[in-house]
Design a protein around this motif. Structure first.
Motif, PDB file in Angstrom:
ATOM      1  N   TYR A  78      71.336  89.658  97.466  1.00 63.55           N
ATOM      2  CA  TYR A  78      69.954  89.422  96.704  1.00 63.55           C
ATOM      3  C   TYR A  78      70.223  89.209  95.582  1.00 63.55           C
ATOM      4  O   TYR A  78      68.747  88.821  94.756  1.00 63.55           O
ATOM      5  CB  TYR A  78      69.447  90.899  96.491  1.00 63.55           C
ATOM      6  N   PHE A  79      71.219  89.066  94.793  1.00 61.04           N
ATOM      7  CA  PHE A  79      71.428  88.038  93.196  1.00 61.04           C
ATOM      8  C   PHE A  79      71.543  86.768  93.277  1.00 61.04           C
ATOM      9  O   PHE A  79      72.781  86.280  94.352  1.00 61.04           O
ATOM     10  CB  PHE A  79      73.002  88.972  93.176  1.00 61.04           C
ATOM     11  N   ASP A  80      70.546  85.870  92.068  1.00 60.19           N
ATOM     12  CA  ASP A  80      70.897  84.307  92.907  1.00 60.19           C
ATOM     13  C   ASP A  80      72.364  84.572  91.492  1.00 60.19           C
ATOM     14  O   ASP A  80      72.519  84.801  90.344  1.00 60.19           O
ATOM     15  CB  ASP A  80      70.129  83.905  91.809  1.00 60.19           C
ATOM     16  N   ASP A  81      73.570  83.462  92.290  1.00 59.65           N
ATOM     17  CA  ASP A  81      74.687  83.028  91.082  1.00 59.65           C
ATOM     18  C   ASP A  81      74.197  82.005  90.280  1.00 59.65           C
ATOM     19  O   ASP A  81      75.121  82.736  89.097  1.00 59.65           O
ATOM     20  CB  ASP A  81      75.316  82.826  92.374  1.00 59.65           C
ATOM     21  N   HIS A  82      73.840  81.198  90.015  1.00 61.37           N
ATOM     22  CA  HIS A  82      73.705  80.745  89.128  1.00 61.37           C
ATOM     23  C   HIS A  82      72.488  81.232  87.833  1.00 61.37           C
ATOM     24  O   HIS A  82      71.788  81.878  87.313  1.00 61.37           O
ATOM     25  CB  HIS A  82      72.369  78.986  89.316  1.00 61.37           C
ATOM     26  N   PRO A  91      87.392  60.887 102.777  1.00 61.79           N
ATOM     27  CA  PRO A  91      86.688  62.584 102.401  1.00 61.79           C
ATOM     28  C   PRO A  91      86.892  63.542 103.760  1.00 61.79           C
ATOM     29  O   PRO A  91      86.306  63.111 104.606  1.00 61.79           O
ATOM     30  CB  PRO A  91      84.805  62.230 102.259  1.00 61.79           C
ATOM     31  N   LEU A  92      87.258  64.638 103.615  1.00 60.68           N
ATOM     32  CA  LEU A  92      86.592  65.720 104.741  1.00 60.68           C
ATOM     33  C   LEU A  92      85.400  66.067 105.141  1.00 60.68           C
ATOM     34  O   LEU A  92      84.545  65.815 103.874  1.00 60.68           O
ATOM     35  CB  LEU A  92      87.860  66.940 104.008  1.00 60.68           C
ATOM     36  N   ASN A  93      85.837  65.938 106.233  1.00 52.30           N
ATOM     37  CA  ASN A  93      84.978  66.636 106.682  1.00 52.30           C
ATOM     38  C   ASN A  93      84.346  68.726 106.614  1.00 52.30           C
ATOM     39  O   ASN A  93      84.443  69.482 107.602  1.00 52.30           O
ATOM     40  CB  ASN A  93      83.869  66.569 108.201  1.00 52.30           C
ATOM     41  N   PHE A  94      84.066  68.781 105.491  1.00 53.66           N
ATOM     42  CA  PHE A  94      83.122  70.220 105.122  1.00 53.66           C
ATOM     43  C   PHE A  94      82.339  70.515 106.143  1.00 53.66           C
ATOM     44  O   PHE A  94      81.354  69.793 106.449  1.00 53.66           O
ATOM     45  CB  PHE A  94      83.582  70.717 103.657  1.00 53.66           C
ATOM     46  N   THR A  95      82.658  71.521 106.130  1.00 51.71           N
ATOM     47  CA  THR A  95      81.217  72.569 107.610  1.00 51.71           C
ATOM     48  C   THR A  95      81.128  73.675 106.250  1.00 51.71           C
ATOM     49  O   THR A  95      81.553  74.425 105.811  1.00 51.71           O
ATOM     50  CB  THR A  95      81.901  72.828 108.316  1.00 51.71           C
ATOM     51  N   THR A  96      79.786  73.434 106.342  1.00 49.66           N
ATOM     52  CA  THR A  96      78.782  74.609 105.895  1.00 49.66           C
ATOM     53  C   THR A  96      78.624  75.810 106.555  1.00 49.66           C
ATOM     54  O   THR A  96      78.370  76.159 107.207  1.00 49.66           O
ATOM     55  CB  THR A  96      77.625  74.109 105.280  1.00 49.66           C
ATOM     56  N   ILE A  97      79.338  77.312 105.596  1.00 47.71           N
ATOM     57  CA  ILE A  97      79.129  78.754 106.977  1.00 47.71           C
ATOM     58  C   ILE A  97      77.735  79.649 106.377  1.00 47.71           C
ATOM     59  O   ILE A  97      77.327  79.568 107.115  1.00 47.71           O
ATOM     60  CB  ILE A  97      80.596  79.259 106.539  1.00 47.71           C
ATOM     61  N   ARG A  98      77.679  79.319 105.404  1.00 44.09           N
ATOM     62  CA  ARG A  98      76.805  80.403 104.532  1.00 44.09           C
ATOM     63  C   ARG A  98      75.786  79.698 103.632  1.00 44.09           C
ATOM     64  O   ARG A  98      74.387  79.813 104.149  1.00 44.09           O
ATOM     65  CB  ARG A  98      77.510  81.783 104.020  1.00 44.09           C
ATOM     66  N   ASN A  99      76.162  79.032 102.837  1.00 41.74           N
ATOM     67  CA  ASN A  99      75.385  78.036 102.043  1.00 41.74           C
ATOM     68  C   ASN A  99      76.154  77.492 101.750  1.00 41.74           C
ATOM     69  O   ASN A  99      77.804  76.654 102.290  1.00 41.74           O
ATOM     70  CB  ASN A  99      74.774  79.220 101.025  1.00 41.74           C
ATOM     71  N   SER A 100      75.361  76.342 100.866  1.00 41.04           N
ATOM     72  CA  SER A 100      76.222  75.070 100.068  1.00 41.04           C
ATOM     73  C   SER A 100      77.516  75.788  99.612  1.00 41.04           C
ATOM     74  O   SER A 100      77.994  74.117  98.709  1.00 41.04           O
ATOM     75  CB  SER A 100      75.189  74.481  99.578  1.00 41.04           C
ATOM     76  N   ASP A 101      77.795  76.343  99.141  1.00 39.71           N
ATOM     77  CA  ASP A 101      78.942  76.651  97.870  1.00 39.71           C
ATOM     78  C   ASP A 101      80.126  77.431  99.427  1.00 39.71           C
ATOM     79  O   ASP A 101      81.009  77.248  98.519  1.00 39.71           O
ATOM     80  CB  ASP A 101      78.253  77.744  97.163  1.00 39.71           C
ATOM     81  N   TYR A 116      82.684  78.557  96.827  1.00 39.39           N
ATOM     82  CA  TYR A 116      81.429  79.356  94.996  1.00 39.39           C
ATOM     83  C   TYR A 116      80.367  79.675  94.962  1.00 39.39           C
ATOM     84  O   TYR A 116      80.362  80.437  95.542  1.00 39.39           O
ATOM     85  CB  TYR A 116      81.254  77.239  94.258  1.00 39.39           C
ATOM     86  N   GLY A 117      81.012  80.258  93.108  1.00 38.42           N
ATOM     87  CA  GLY A 117      79.708  81.728  92.884  1.00 38.42           C
ATOM     88  C   GLY A 117      80.437  83.396  93.599  1.00 38.42           C
ATOM     89  O   GLY A 117      81.156  82.689  93.857  1.00 38.42           O
ATOM     90  N   PHE A 118      79.270  84.179  92.658  1.00 40.33           N
ATOM     91  CA  PHE A 118      80.067  84.718  92.278  1.00 40.33           C
ATOM     92  C   PHE A 118      79.775  85.915  94.136  1.00 40.33           C
ATOM     93  O   PHE A 118      80.558  86.819  94.126  1.00 40.33           O
ATOM     94  CB  PHE A 118      79.688  86.314  91.508  1.00 40.33           C
ATOM     95  N   SER A 119      78.606  85.896  94.608  1.00 41.99           N
ATOM     96  CA  SER A 119      78.787  86.409  96.301  1.00 41.99           C
ATOM     97  C   SER A 119      79.927  86.227  96.817  1.00 41.99           C
ATOM     98  O   SER A 119      80.059  87.413  97.555  1.00 41.99           O
ATOM     99  CB  SER A 119      77.562  86.968  95.827  1.00 41.99           C
ATOM    100  N   ASN A 120      79.846  84.823  97.527  1.00 39.33           N
ATOM    101  CA  ASN A 120      80.865  84.488  97.526  1.00 39.33           C
ATOM    102  C   ASN A 120      81.709  84.799  97.343  1.00 39.33           C
ATOM    103  O   ASN A 120      82.752  84.899  98.306  1.00 39.33           O
ATOM    104  CB  ASN A 120      80.691  82.283  97.821  1.00 39.33           C
ATOM    105  N   MET A 121      82.737  84.605  96.379  1.00 43.29           N
ATOM    106  CA  MET A 121      83.825  84.900  95.882  1.00 43.29           C
ATOM    107  C   MET A 121      83.822  86.437  96.342  1.00 43.29           C
ATOM    108  O   MET A 121      85.402  86.981  96.751  1.00 43.29           O
ATOM    109  CB  MET A 121      83.853  84.655  94.257  1.00 43.29           C
ATOM    110  N   THR A 122      82.539  87.388  95.724  1.00 36.54           N
ATOM    111  CA  THR A 122      83.051  88.581  96.176  1.00 36.54           C
ATOM    112  C   THR A 122      83.452  88.767  97.839  1.00 36.54           C
ATOM    113  O   THR A 122      84.116  89.531  98.586  1.00 36.54           O
ATOM    114  CB  THR A 122      81.930  89.825  95.763  1.00 36.54           C
ATOM    115  N   ASN A 123      82.435  88.383  98.635  1.00 34.76           N
ATOM    116  CA  ASN A 123      82.848  88.575 100.361  1.00 34.76           C
ATOM    117  C   ASN A 123      84.154  88.267 100.482  1.00 34.76           C
ATOM    118  O   ASN A 123      84.145  88.909 101.286  1.00 34.76           O
ATOM    119  CB  ASN A 123      81.662  87.683 100.709  1.00 34.76           C
ATOM    120  N   VAL A 124      84.658  87.053 100.365  1.00 28.67           N
ATOM    121  CA  VAL A 124      85.831  86.600 100.668  1.00 28.67           C
ATOM    122  C   VAL A 124      87.339  87.426  99.856  1.00 28.67           C
ATOM    123  O   VAL A 124      87.912  87.493 100.932  1.00 28.67           O
ATOM    124  CB  VAL A 124      85.737  84.970  99.936  1.00 28.67           C
ATOM    125  N   VAL A 125      87.054  87.847  99.063  1.00 35.45           N
ATOM    126  CA  VAL A 125      87.446  88.935  98.642  1.00 35.45           C
ATOM    127  C   VAL A 125      88.482  90.130  98.905  1.00 35.45           C
ATOM    128  O   VAL A 125      88.840  90.522  99.645  1.00 35.45           O
ATOM    129  CB  VAL A 125      87.896  89.131  97.054  1.00 35.45           C
TER     130      VAL A 125
END
Length: 509
Positions: free
Chosen positions: A13-17, A369-379, A399-408
């Motif tokens: 629900y929270f916007d990272d930027h 350049p590597l071909n990165f695949t977007t998973i949840r969002n562009s971050d 990138y971003g707090f919510s993505n960081m929290t999820n992966v941790v």
């Protein structure tokens, strides 16, 4: 019994930027709205230690000089005596950007524009290290190329008395080389050694973001810290090179050099004042272990917007300033006069380490350049390498707090199947740091980041860090070889879990 959040509350629900001094509202939330979308049970006090930008950084219930407050009782007029402003240490700050963005000269006295001007006016040997993110942000602001900006900024700083201005891309290349060596060691340890240490060897997490490091030390504890790369960030690598090696070539002692970096975020100020990035001056005199003999790798940090403020303070027409030759000792510029470096606005850690690991461990040469695949969002993007139908490398940009929290969270539960994570606290990475210049038009932060990234891609030649002649020279003349014990001594650091109890918190304040 501890209070629980509504089951409807989700991190998403929270916007990272969060732009500097921009109100921090959940997505879909409107001020004075009659029907907020979030559960009415959500209270600010439930949100642990997150502090919105521009909110005073005080512990809950803490007051300054609470013993005898002088307050008049008159109904018409209530007067209070203002206390001295609190000063925040790197140990107590949670890197929320709430005070550094607006009052950093109060919070961190040595990390201000006034301190820089004072050092220059005193005639000190000031050396400036410019980050590629700050260079791109200033170039877009003035409507010129990064190379033109660099040359004009060299003229500007040297007219004030600065001795030299370097490019932190050089330090970043050295950091990337050491990171590659560390990953290979960790990967082999994980797959070929069966001991307690091997359990925490992967995934390896990039250590360039001080906001992420601060969060990991204060919130995540000792479980996550072994996963973080021991290699210093490019900022501190530059400080190590300048204070431990380059100053000798310049005929200066370390204590005679005042090193300033120009960075895209305010958290870099907190990184510079860490105790881990201070070394003792070598001396043969007895009893010389005092603080006076301790040397900081980086003496002060200016953000991109502070450099712009300095240019405006000097009231110069920056675009009309003459271009000066660049200082080549620690600047990534080739014989043809072009800037060079790695791809990526946040350091290129994932891409560089991935390509090196694929080549070293599996003999796969990856070009382009590597071909990165977007998973949840562009971050949140990932890239993988398969060998004989088996995934042998899986890397992610987070990138971003919510993505960081999820992966941790996945890391803690043992469900993280990545080998390497490039984690940055800011949405869109370092190009969107909270110290960058804000768009002057209606351009969105995402669009501005894309413009900055395109500018770097078009004006900076891509080059392998292992082929950087400056980096090779540093190893040949000083560090011996990549991953050597001497390289680890100067280029590696360590992290510490911060004790979280009310007594220690109040003691630090």
């Amino acid at each position: 019994m501890s209070k629980k959040l509504s089951a409807r509350l989700q991190v998403g629900y929270f916007d990272d930027h969060i732009a500097p001094c921009q109100p921090c509202h959940p997505k879909g939330f409107q001020a004075n709205a009659t029907k907020p979308k979030l559960s009415v049970r959500l209270q600010v006090e439930y949100l642990n230690d997150y502090i919105a930008p521009c909110q005073p950084c005080h512990p809950k219930g803490f007051q300054v000089n609470v013993t005898k407050p002088k307050v008049s009782i008159a109904k018409e007029q209530v007067q209070t005596v203002q206390s001295e402003p609190l000063k925040i240490s790197s140990r107590t700050c949670v890197a929320c950007s709430g005070c550094e963005t607006s009052k950093e000269s109060v919070s961190l006295p040595k990390q201000s524009l006034d301190e820089f001007l004072s050092s220059v006016n005193k005639g000190n040997n000031v050396i400036v290290s410019l980050s590629p993110q700050s260079r791109a942000s200033l170039a877009v602001h003035f409507g010129i190329s990064p190379l033109q900006l660099f040359k004009k900024l060299t003229t500007f700083f040297k007219s004030m008395g600065v001795k030299a201005i370097f490019d932190t891309s050089c330090g970043r290349d050295l950091t990337l080389v050491e990171s590659c060596m560390e990953f290979i060691t960790r990967y082999r340890q994980k797959h070929f050694v069966n001991d307690e240490r091997s359990k925490s060897s992967l995934p390896m997490i990039a250590s360039a973001c001080p906001g992420w490091i601060s969060h990991a030390e204060k919130e995540l504890g000792s479980y996550d810290l072994p996963h973080i790369s021991a290699v210093k960030s490019p900022q501190q690598t530059m400080g190590t090179i300048i204070k431990n090696y380059l100053c000798r070539d310049m005929g200066l002692r370390p204590e005679e050099v005042y090193h300033i970096t120009v960075m895209p975020c305010y958290e870099k100020k907190l990184e510079a004042v860490r105790d881990d990035f201070v070394f003792q001056l070598e001396t043969h005199d007895e009893g010389c272990g005092s603080a006076a003999n301790m040397i900081s790798e980086v003496d002060s940090v200016l953000t991109t917007e502070e450099v712009l403020e300095l240019i405006q303070l000097k009231d110069v027409d920056f675009k009309s300033i003459e271009e000066s030759p660049l200082d080549r000792l620690l600047t990534n510029i080739n014989e043809e006069g072009y800037l060079f470096g790695v791809r990526g606005g946040s350091g290129g850690y994932a891409e560089t380490v991935f390509c090196y690991a694929a080549r070293t461990l599996f003999g796969r040469q990856i070009v382009g350049p590597l071909n990165f695949t977007t998973i949840r969002n562009s971050d949140f993007q990932e890239v993988a390498l398969e060998v004989e139908g088996k995934t042998v490398l899986r890397f992610a940009l987070c990138y971003g707090f919510s993505n960081m929290t999820n992966v941790v969270r996945k890391l803690k539960t043992g469900k993280c199947d990545y080998h390497f994570l490039e984690i940055m606290k800011c949405s869109s990475g370092c190009l969107n740091g909270n110290g960058q210049i804000i768009a002057q038009t209606k351009q969105s932060p995402k669009a501005l980041c894309q413009l900055l990234e395109a500018l770097n891609r078009e004006n900076v030649w891509e080059a392998d860090p292992f082929n950087n002649p400056i980096v090779r020279g540093l190893y040949d003349k000083w560090l011996e070889q990549p991953g050597s014990e001497k390289a680890k001594r100067f280029m590696h650091t360590q992290y510490h879990p911060v004790e979280k109890n009310i007594s220690s918190q109040l003691h630090n304040w």
